[in-house]
Design a protein around this motif. Structure first.
Motif, PDB file in Angstrom:
ATOM      1  N   ILE A 183       0.841  -1.199   0.000  1.00 49.89           N
ATOM      2  CA  ILE A 183       0.000   0.000   0.000  1.00 49.89           C
ATOM      3  C   ILE A 183       0.878   1.252   0.000  1.00 49.89           C
ATOM      4  N   LEU A 184       0.237   2.393  -0.342  1.00 47.97           N
ATOM      5  CA  LEU A 184       0.871   3.705  -0.264  1.00 47.97           C
ATOM      6  C   LEU A 184       0.485   4.354   1.064  1.00 47.97           C
ATOM      7  N   PRO A 185       1.254   5.343   1.529  1.00 45.90           N
ATOM      8  CA  PRO A 185       0.935   5.975   2.823  1.00 45.90           C
ATOM      9  C   PRO A 185      -0.500   6.488   2.923  1.00 45.90           C
ATOM     10  N   ASP A 186      -1.004   7.164   1.882  1.00 46.10           N
ATOM     11  CA  ASP A 186      -2.373   7.703   1.934  1.00 46.10           C
ATOM     12  C   ASP A 186      -3.424   6.605   2.089  1.00 46.10           C
ATOM     13  N   ILE A 189      -5.143   5.521   5.499  1.00 50.31           N
ATOM     14  CA  ILE A 189      -6.358   6.206   5.957  1.00 50.31           C
ATOM     15  C   ILE A 189      -7.607   5.507   5.408  1.00 50.31           C
ATOM     16  N   ASP A 190      -7.567   5.113   4.138  1.00 53.83           N
ATOM     17  CA  ASP A 190      -8.722   4.430   3.538  1.00 53.83           C
ATOM     18  C   ASP A 190      -8.978   3.083   4.222  1.00 53.83           C
ATOM     19  N   ILE A 191      -7.904   2.386   4.544  1.00 53.19           N
ATOM     20  CA  ILE A 191      -8.042   1.088   5.219  1.00 53.19           C
ATOM     21  C   ILE A 191      -8.680   1.270   6.593  1.00 53.19           C
ATOM     22  N   LYS A 192      -8.229   2.308   7.327  1.00 51.69           N
ATOM     23  CA  LYS A 192      -8.802   2.570   8.651  1.00 51.69           C
ATOM     24  C   LYS A 192     -10.272   2.986   8.529  1.00 51.69           C
ATOM     25  N   VAL A 217      -8.746  -1.983  -0.862  1.00 48.52           N
ATOM     26  CA  VAL A 217      -7.931  -0.800  -1.153  1.00 48.52           C
ATOM     27  C   VAL A 217      -6.812  -1.136  -2.140  1.00 48.52           C
ATOM     28  N   GLN A 218      -6.217  -2.317  -1.995  1.00 47.89           N
ATOM     29  CA  GLN A 218      -5.176  -2.731  -2.946  1.00 47.89           C
ATOM     30  C   GLN A 218      -5.758  -2.860  -4.357  1.00 47.89           C
ATOM     31  N   SER A 222      -8.607   3.327  -3.490  1.00 48.11           N
ATOM     32  CA  SER A 222      -9.103   4.274  -2.492  1.00 48.11           C
ATOM     33  C   SER A 222     -10.571   3.985  -2.211  1.00 48.11           C
ATOM     34  N   ILE A 223     -11.111   4.675  -1.225  1.00 46.00           N
ATOM     35  CA  ILE A 223     -12.547   4.541  -0.941  1.00 46.00           C
ATOM     36  C   ILE A 223     -13.368   5.018  -2.136  1.00 46.00           C
TER      37      ILE A 223
END
Length: 297
Positions: A183-186, A189-192, A217-218, A222-223
């Motif tokens: 995943i990427l850093p941003d 947030i989507d995972i959480k 997300v992968q 993104s959401i």
């Protein structure tokens, strides 16, 4: 664990210490056996002593040129205004730990390290703000045990996750985050937002756990990507998301570190050059002369 890379001496480095995370870790690591280190008058000092052992190991390992320590204020924050149950499940702070918060800040003062906090914001937000403010000129290192901080990973921001035991770290760069979690850093947030956070007490989408959140997300990025391809999702997953859309968006908002907190921190005040006399005087007062020996002062 990722290999710890040599420090780039061509750029100064700023270590941002998550004071709350380190102090709580130090308290529970030393209180677990029931033996609390105390001064002669009975004042507990186990968390302060444990903090200094963790802190000094990190200083010697990563060799920052500048250091700042960030704290929660324990008051209401903008997140608790958005969601009244935010962190409502947290147990009361152990009585023996309460006096050690100010004591620890006094120790940081003695080392010439600024203590940073902002009313209405968490330590995470202070760390995020400082990391974004200084990452173009400094190699920023975030010392924490909180995986939420992985959203701050950047080409010039490493997130150092303290693992069990002294001197045991996972050092997250964008490459290592990609290698370990794909995943990427941003996307943290989507995972959480999808899976929620039991420790912070927000639910995300009920029925979606960590495995499904990562997979979605992968696959969709993104959401927004997920919501734009709902027809492709398994019926059960789609139904759960549709039933909890508002909480999905709120949970993502709660998970997002605010990197624009209204704080001021002069970088020159963070230059790490402790005064031997100040440190020795305070440590003697706290009956911790062994710490003076530990830090070679």
């Amino acid at each position: 664990m990722e290999m710890i890379e040599p420090v780039d001496i061509s750029r100064p480095s700023l270590m941002l210490v998550d004071g709350m995370a380190v102090l709580f870790r130090a308290y529970y690591a030393t209180a677990y056996g029931g033996s609390i280190r105390r001064m002669k008058d009975g004042t507990p000092t186990n968390a302060v002593y444990g903090y200094m052992r963790y802190f000094w190991d990190a200083v010697e390992t990563f060799k920052p040129t500048h250091i700042a320590c960030c704290w929660d204020l324990g008051s209401k924050t903008f997140r608790s205004e958005q969601f009244t149950d935010y962190k409502a499940n947290r147990a009361e702070c152990p009585e023996d730990l309460v006096p050690q918060f100010q004591m620890m800040k006094d120790v940081m003062d003695a080392f010439g390290i600024p203590n940073i906090s902002v009313e209405g914001y968490e330590a995470d937000d202070c760390i995020g703000t400082l990391s974004r403010l200084y990452r173009e000129e400094y190699d920023v290192m975030v010392l924490t045990g909180d995986h939420d901080m992985l959203q701050l990973v950047h080409d010039h921001t490493k997130v150092i996750i303290m693992k069990k035991g002294h001197g045991n770290y996972a050092v997250y760069t964008p490459e290592y985050l990609q290698e370990e979690r794909q995943i990427l850093p941003d996307q943290v947030i989507d995972i959480k937002g999808l899976m929620g956070d039991t420790s912070d007490n927000y639910p995300g989408v009920r029925g979606i756990g960590e495995k499904t959140a990562y997979k979605l997300v992968q696959q969709y990025g993104s959401i927004e990507g997920i919501l734009g391809n709902m027809e492709e999702l398994a019926k059960g997953v789609r139904t759960k998301i549709e039933a909890d859309l508002d909480m999905l968006h709120l949970s993502r908002k709660l998970a997002t570190i605010d990197c624009d907190a209204p704080l001021a921190c002069d970088i020159e005040s963070c230059f790490f050059d402790p005064d031997r006399n100040q440190v020795s005087t305070l440590m003697e007062k706290l009956e911790m002369t062994s710490v003076v020996r530990l830090v070679g002062m």
